[in-house]
Design an enzyme around this catalytic site. Structure first.
Site, PDB file in Angstrom:
ATOM      1  CG  ASN A   1      -1.704   1.220   1.440  1.00 16.21           C
ATOM      2  OD1 ASN A   1      -1.797   2.052   0.536  1.00 16.21           O
ATOM      3  ND2 ASN A   1      -2.298   1.373   2.618  1.00 16.21           N
TER       4      ASN A   1
ATOM      5  CE  LYS B   1      -0.190   3.301   4.657  1.00 18.70           C
ATOM      6  NZ  LYS B   1      -0.158   3.399   6.114  1.00 18.70           N
TER       7      LYS B   1
ATOM      8  CG  HIS C   1      -5.817   2.045   5.184  1.00 12.17           C
ATOM      9  ND1 HIS C   1      -5.395   2.982   6.101  1.00 12.17           N
ATOM     10  CD2 HIS C   1      -4.815   1.142   5.075  1.00 12.17           C
ATOM     11  CE1 HIS C   1      -4.179   2.647   6.519  1.00 12.17           C
ATOM     12  NE2 HIS C   1      -3.804   1.543   5.909  1.00 12.17           N
TER      13      HIS C   1
ATOM     14  CD  GLU D   1      -2.946   5.581   6.648  1.00 18.22           C
ATOM     15  OE1 GLU D   1      -2.967   5.595   5.401  1.00 18.22           O
ATOM     16  OE2 GLU D   1      -2.010   5.090   7.306  1.00 18.22           O
TER      17      GLU D   1
ATOM     18  CD  GLU E   1      -3.599  -2.413   7.393  1.00 13.82           C
ATOM     19  OE1 GLU E   1      -2.477  -2.656   6.938  1.00 13.82           O
ATOM     20  OE2 GLU E   1      -4.238  -1.381   7.128  1.00 13.82           O
TER      21      GLU E   1
ATOM     22  N   GLY F   1       2.296   2.309  10.821  1.00 14.42           N
ATOM     23  CA  GLY F   1       3.282   3.376  10.663  1.00 14.42           C
ATOM     24  C   GLY F   1       3.959   3.795  11.951  1.00 14.42           C
TER      25      GLY F   1
ATOM     26  CB  SER G   1       4.959  -1.678  12.150  1.00 10.17           C
ATOM     27  OG  SER G   1       4.551  -0.333  12.353  1.00 10.17           O
TER      28      SER G   1
HETATM   29  P1  PGA Z   1       2.708   0.340   7.727  1.00  5.68           P
HETATM   30  O1  PGA Z   1       1.255   0.549   7.065  1.00  5.68           O
HETATM   31  O2  PGA Z   1       3.253  -0.951   7.183  1.00  5.68           O
HETATM   32  O3  PGA Z   1       3.512   1.536   7.306  1.00  5.68           O
HETATM   33  O4  PGA Z   1       2.493   0.266   9.199  1.00  5.68           O
HETATM   34  C1  PGA Z   1       0.393  -0.535   6.878  1.00  5.68           C
HETATM   35  C2  PGA Z   1      -0.874  -0.057   6.244  1.00  5.68           C
HETATM   36  O5  PGA Z   1      -1.324   1.056   6.567  1.00  5.68           O
HETATM   37  O6  PGA Z   1      -1.486  -0.743   5.395  1.00  5.68           O
END
Ligand code: PGA
Length: 244
Positions: free
Chosen positions: A8, A10, A97, A99, A167, A173, A207
């Site tokens: 992903n 982003k 997601h 976010e 997640e 992140g 992460s």
């Molecule tokens: P990350 O993000 O691996 O940077 O923690 C995962 C995601 O948001 O799908």
């Protein structure tokens, strides 16, 4: 079942860096037949890079969007529809997601509408679920994830057209990952909620890095990873696949 290694991206990169990343992932994947035997690969670049990224990859790497509209076409300024993604060569779309739930106030009901459009367009919807840190601290994680699953999945959902990504919001992140026990319990819970249908792919995200991927992939009911930060470097993305 092969592990799905999903990147992903982003809202990162430029056209040049995105095309470079797509082609280096494609080259690395095709150089290693053991990786292709063990894993399926997916990259989800920003919408505006989809067409160029598609041109930079071959059949070993699938393409996905990071969101889609709950509408098919018409006067919806700024939206990108599921049929448009399909038209660009996408096979997948990430929906719900955290976010998008957090910054755009997306609700389970909206996510279900989008997932239905994705299914109708012939896309595989990767529906994301996960609790916040506060919800976990107060022991509500299963209640939250159970309710997200119930409300974010439309009645068109099957194991063929839907992937679930667990997640935990506090692990995205942040460099924090859920413990192996937490992941095992939640993935078993999600499997059970999906009527014990062993065919659904359930990804873990938050992460995931080359250094923790082997431990995560060894947990029962972890069928792959949704990778943010580490999907932006070919070496890390492939390092995670190697752990599978
Ligand atoms: P990350 O993000 O691996 O940077 O923690 C995962 C995601 O948001 O799908």
């Amino acid at each position: 079942m092969k592990k799905l290694i999903a990147g992903n991206w982003k809202m990162n990169g430029t056209l040049e860096s995105g095309v470079g990343l797509a082609s280096s992932i494609n080259a690395a994947v095709n150089e290693n037949s053991a990786l292709l035997d063990a894993c399926d690969f997916l990259i989800c670049p920003p919408f505006v890079f989809l067409q160029s990224a598609k041109a930079a990859i071959g059949p070993a790497v699938a393409l996905g969007g990071q969101d889609c509209s709950p509408f098919d076409n018409g006067a919806y300024t700024g939206d990108i529809s599921a049929p448009m993604l399909k038209d660009m060569g996408a096979g997948y779309v990430i929906l719900g997601h955290s976010e998008r739930r957090q910054y755009y106030k997306e609700t389970d009901a909206l996510i279900a509408e989008k997932a239905k459009k994705a299914h109708d367009a012939g896309l595989i919807a990767i529906v994301c679920v996960g609790e916040t840190e506060g919800e976990r601290d107060t022991g509500q994680e299963q209640e939250i994830v159970g309710s997200q699953l119930l409300r974010s999945l439309p009645d068109t959902t099957t194991a063929e057209n839907t992937v679930i990504a667990y997640e935990p919001v506090w692990a995205i992140g942040t460099g924090k990952t859920a413990s192996a026990d937490d992941i095992r319990d939640m993935h078993a819970f999600i499997r059970e909620k999906l009527d014990n249908n062993g065919d659904f792919r359930i990804l873990y995200g938050g992460s995931v890095k080359p250094g923790n991927a082997a431990e995560i992939f060894a947990i029962p009911n972890v069928d792959g990873a949704l990778i943010g930060g580490a999907s932006l470097k070919t070496e890390d993305f492939l390092g995670i696949a190697q752990a599978a």
